[in-house]
Design a protein around this motif. Structure first.
Motif, mmCIF file in Angstrom:
data_model
loop_
_atom_site.group_PDB
_atom_site.id
_atom_site.type_symbol
_atom_site.label_atom_id
_atom_site.label_comp_id
_atom_site.label_asym_id
_atom_site.label_seq_id
_atom_site.Cartn_x
_atom_site.Cartn_y
_atom_site.Cartn_z
ATOM 1 N N GLN A 5 124.671 43.705 29.177
ATOM 2 C CA GLN A 5 123.332 43.105 29.092
ATOM 3 C C GLN A 5 123.294 41.753 29.789
ATOM 4 O O GLN A 5 122.339 41.408 30.469
ATOM 5 N N GLN A 6 124.377 41.021 29.614
ATOM 6 C CA GLN A 6 124.488 39.720 30.260
ATOM 7 C C GLN A 6 124.372 39.862 31.775
ATOM 8 O O GLN A 6 123.693 39.089 32.440
ATOM 9 N N ARG A 7 125.064 40.882 32.293
ATOM 10 C CA ARG A 7 125.041 41.081 33.740
ATOM 11 C C ARG A 7 123.679 41.549 34.228
ATOM 12 O O ARG A 7 123.254 41.198 35.325
ATOM 13 N N VAL A 8 122.956 42.329 33.390
ATOM 14 C CA VAL A 8 121.589 42.730 33.756
ATOM 15 C C VAL A 8 120.704 41.483 33.835
ATOM 16 O O VAL A 8 119.910 41.310 34.755
ATOM 17 N N ALA A 9 120.869 40.596 32.856
ATOM 18 C CA ALA A 9 120.072 39.363 32.842
ATOM 19 C C ALA A 9 120.337 38.533 34.102
ATOM 20 O O ALA A 9 119.420 37.960 34.689
ATOM 21 N N LEU A 10 121.587 38.523 34.529
ATOM 22 C CA LEU A 10 121.933 37.797 35.749
ATOM 23 C C LEU A 10 121.298 38.434 36.972
ATOM 24 O O LEU A 10 120.723 37.750 37.818
ATOM 25 N N ALA A 11 121.413 39.781 37.028
ATOM 26 C CA ALA A 11 120.843 40.497 38.170
ATOM 27 C C ALA A 11 119.340 40.248 38.246
ATOM 28 O O ALA A 11 118.779 40.028 39.318
ATOM 29 N N ARG A 12 118.698 40.255 37.086
ATOM 30 C CA ARG A 12 117.251 40.046 37.019
ATOM 31 C C ARG A 12 116.879 38.642 37.504
ATOM 32 O O ARG A 12 115.867 38.440 38.169
ATOM 33 N N MET A 57 113.048 49.338 28.478
ATOM 34 C CA MET A 57 113.144 49.624 29.912
ATOM 35 C C MET A 57 114.587 49.914 30.310
ATOM 36 O O MET A 57 115.520 49.443 29.672
ATOM 37 N N THR A 58 114.742 50.635 31.409
ATOM 38 C CA THR A 58 116.091 50.883 31.912
ATOM 39 C C THR A 58 116.596 49.625 32.598
ATOM 40 O O THR A 58 115.829 48.684 32.854
ATOM 41 N N VAL A 59 117.876 49.673 32.917
ATOM 42 C CA VAL A 59 118.516 48.571 33.646
ATOM 43 C C VAL A 59 117.743 48.295 34.944
ATOM 44 O O VAL A 59 117.367 47.159 35.242
ATOM 45 N N GLY A 60 117.482 49.361 35.690
ATOM 46 C CA GLY A 60 116.771 49.225 36.971
ATOM 47 C C GLY A 60 115.383 48.621 36.786
ATOM 48 O O GLY A 60 114.979 47.730 37.539
ATOM 49 N N GLN A 61 114.657 49.083 35.751
ATOM 50 C CA GLN A 61 113.294 48.571 35.511
ATOM 51 C C GLN A 61 113.312 47.094 35.126
ATOM 52 O O GLN A 61 112.437 46.332 35.516
ATOM 53 N N ASN A 62 114.325 46.710 34.349
ATOM 54 C CA ASN A 62 114.453 45.303 33.965
ATOM 55 C C ASN A 62 114.611 44.413 35.195
ATOM 56 O O ASN A 62 113.987 43.358 35.301
ATOM 57 N N VAL A 63 115.474 44.867 36.103
ATOM 58 C CA VAL A 63 115.748 44.058 37.295
ATOM 59 C C VAL A 63 114.524 44.046 38.222
ATOM 60 O O VAL A 63 114.214 43.033 38.857
ATOM 61 N N ALA A 64 113.802 45.182 38.249
ATOM 62 C CA ALA A 64 112.650 45.294 39.158
ATOM 63 C C ALA A 64 111.454 44.476 38.690
ATOM 64 O O ALA A 64 110.581 44.126 39.486
ATOM 65 N N ALA A 76 110.522 41.422 37.885
ATOM 66 C CA ALA A 76 110.027 40.195 38.536
ATOM 67 C C ALA A 76 109.425 40.502 39.902
ATOM 68 O O ALA A 76 108.389 39.953 40.275
ATOM 69 N N LEU A 77 110.090 41.403 40.619
ATOM 70 C CA LEU A 77 109.606 41.722 41.971
ATOM 71 C C LEU A 77 108.288 42.483 41.902
ATOM 72 O O LEU A 77 107.379 42.251 42.704
ATOM 73 N N GLU A 78 108.171 43.373 40.896
ATOM 74 C CA GLU A 78 106.919 44.118 40.718
ATOM 75 C C GLU A 78 105.786 43.162 40.355
ATOM 76 O O GLU A 78 104.665 43.289 40.846
ATOM 77 N N ALA A 79 106.125 42.196 39.495
ATOM 78 C CA ALA A 79 105.114 41.215 39.091
ATOM 79 C C ALA A 79 104.615 40.406 40.292
ATOM 80 O O ALA A 79 103.484 39.952 40.324
ATOM 81 N N GLN A 80 105.505 40.241 41.265
ATOM 82 C CA GLN A 80 105.110 39.515 42.480
ATOM 83 C C GLN A 80 104.329 40.410 43.442
ATOM 84 O O GLN A 80 103.910 39.964 44.509
ATOM 85 N N GLU A 120 110.567 47.747 49.361
ATOM 86 C CA GLU A 120 111.360 46.519 49.398
ATOM 87 C C GLU A 120 112.143 46.361 48.086
ATOM 88 O O GLU A 120 113.280 45.912 48.068
ATOM 89 N N ILE A 121 111.472 46.776 46.991
ATOM 90 C CA ILE A 121 112.080 46.592 45.666
ATOM 91 C C ILE A 121 113.317 47.478 45.476
ATOM 92 O O ILE A 121 114.367 46.998 45.041
ATOM 93 N N ASP A 122 113.206 48.760 45.817
ATOM 94 C CA ASP A 122 114.303 49.705 45.553
ATOM 95 C C ASP A 122 115.646 49.275 46.136
ATOM 96 O O ASP A 122 116.638 49.202 45.409
ATOM 97 N N PRO A 123 115.684 48.952 47.440
ATOM 98 C CA PRO A 123 116.996 48.515 47.965
ATOM 99 C C PRO A 123 117.478 47.197 47.362
ATOM 100 O O PRO A 123 118.678 47.016 47.157
ATOM 101 N N ALA A 124 116.538 46.305 47.021
ATOM 102 C CA ALA A 124 116.931 45.012 46.454
ATOM 103 C C ALA A 124 117.617 45.203 45.098
ATOM 104 O O ALA A 124 118.605 44.544 44.783
ATOM 105 N N ILE A 125 117.073 46.147 44.311
ATOM 106 C CA ILE A 125 117.659 46.409 42.989
ATOM 107 C C ILE A 125 119.055 46.997 43.119
ATOM 108 O O ILE A 125 119.989 46.572 42.445
ATOM 109 N N ASP A 126 119.190 47.976 44.018
ATOM 110 C CA ASP A 126 120.498 48.607 44.184
ATOM 111 C C ASP A 126 121.532 47.586 44.646
ATOM 112 O O ASP A 126 122.668 47.582 44.185
ATOM 113 N N GLU A 127 121.103 46.709 45.530
ATOM 114 C CA GLU A 127 122.023 45.691 46.039
ATOM 115 C C GLU A 127 122.478 44.769 44.889
ATOM 116 O O GLU A 127 123.663 44.478 44.742
#
Ligand SMILES: Nc1ncnc2c1ncn2[C@@H]1O[C@H](COP(=O)(O)OP(=O)(O)OP(=O)(O)O)[C@@H](O)[C@H]1O
Ligand SMILES: [Mg+2]
Length: 354
Positions: free
Chosen positions: A141-148, A92-99, A101-105, A111-118
């Protein structure tokens, strides 16, 4: 906000039983950066797993906002975890990784798109949003994990040695980054590390653990200046220990004496930090001792002077390296050292029972 009361965890049965946590208790305030610090196997990960709900306690309770959450399944707890291995989805891309959890919810895309960019802006990765996570550096990768972990806005973020895989430089940068993230998001962090310097520089408070018990909980400054026992004194920073004999507030070490009002009568152990040892000068109100310079070790900013007292006790003094060196020592030299009374601490030999 979080109240851990008498929490115990045992693994196995009979002879194979291991007690990973012995009635651990502490409280964490909202927005606090709280660190669990201790050697390998002391129970840090076990404690995090209990808070996250991945495993159940053998005794005690976990109270969040006044409610016991012991029976609450992990996905219902307002808690998120960043594991040591960041476990990103590589395809998955960085954006998809972060998205994810929110998609699963089942949150709407609007709502998801702006939250990811932020969130990606916060971890300074917005420019890599469409890059596959397998094509990132370790720190990225560490920072992606944090963002997620942050995007779902947990009340508490649990971080299990999140920086241990990074090289020194990146690790230092990420320490500053993490601290900034925590301030900006106003989240409560429970951070696990076995690196004392990392704990000292980042935390509001630190719980020092050993053998499944909390040895001391205090601010970094208090821990460093007033360690509760020999274990804490040895684990946080560098320490010198001296065997002493006290009577009526007068403490004797070898042929030196010093007045320490709080010293109990009898045999005791004194501690002093290497930077507080004064060399070749008779400081007032100090324990004066003679020693031989055994070894000099250059550390750039300072030099560690290894000394041998007459009774064979080893002492290390730290001397700042000024551009125009004032003091210089050589190996084998006999010198005086002063241990100022306000820098000497009486330390309890016994740690909380392992
Ligand atoms: N599932 C398990 N079964 C049996 N024993 C376990 C289990 N998980 C942990 N332990 C034991 O409990 C103790 C604490 O383990 P834990 O993983 O919490 O340590 P830690 O402080 O996180 O160490 P490290 O810094 O090495 O990660 C150790 O003695 C470990 O061997
Ligand atoms: Mg661990």
């Amino acid at each position: 906000m979080l109240d851990i009361r008498g929490l115990s965890k045992r693994f196995g049965y009979g002879k194979g039983e291991v007690t990973a946590l012995h009635e651990v208790s502490f409280q964490i305030a909202e927005r606090e950066f709280f660190t669990l610090l201790g050697p390998s196997g002391c129970g840090k990960t076990t404690l995090l797993r209990l808070i996250a709900g991945f495993t159940g306690p053998s005794g005690g309770s976990i109270v969040l906002d006044g409610k016991d959450i012991a029976a609450m399944p992990p996905n219902r707890r307002p808690v998120n975890t960043v594991f040591q291995s960041y476990a990103l989805f590589p395809h998955m891309t960085v954006g998809q990784n972060v998205a994810f959890a929110l998609e699963a919810q089942g949150r709407p895309k609007s709502e998801i798109d702006p939250a990811i960019d932020e969130m990606l802006t916060l971890v300074q990765l917005l420019h890599l949003k469409h890059r596959k996570s397998s094509e990132l550096s370790g720190g990225q990768q560490q920072r992606v994990a944090l963002a997620r972990a942050l995007v779902a806005r947990p009340r508490i973020l649990l971080l299990d040695e999140p920086l241990s895989a990074l090289d020194m430089k990146l690790r230092k940068d990420m320490q500053i980054e993490l601290k900034r993230l925590q301030r900006e998001t106003g989240l409560t962090f429970i951070f696990v590390t076995h690196d004392q310097e990392e704990a000292l520089t980042m935390s509001d408070r630190i719980a020092v653990m050993s053998g499944g018990r909390v040895q001391q909980i205090a601010t970094p400054r208090e821990l460093y200046d007033r360690p509760a026992n020999r274990f804490v004194a040895g684990f946080i920073g560098e320490s010198n220990f001296l065997s002493a004999m006290a009577s009526g507030g007068v403490v004797e070490v070898g042929d030196g004496k010093v007045h320490l009002a709080d010293a109990p009568d009898g045999a005791l152990t004194l501690m002093i930090r290497p930077e507080h040892v004064v060399l070749s000068a008779k400081a007032p109100d100090a324990l004066q001792l003679e020693a031989t310079v055994n070894q000099l070790v250059f550390f750039g900013t300072d030099t560690h002077v290894h000394l041998l007292l007459n009774d064979g006790t080893k002492i290390v003094a730290r001397v700042q390296n000024a551009l125009h060196a004032g003091q210089s020592f050589h190996e084998g030299e006999r010198i005086f050292l002063s241990l100022p009374s306000n820098a000497l601490r009486v330390v309890n030999e016994a740690e909380a029972e392992a």
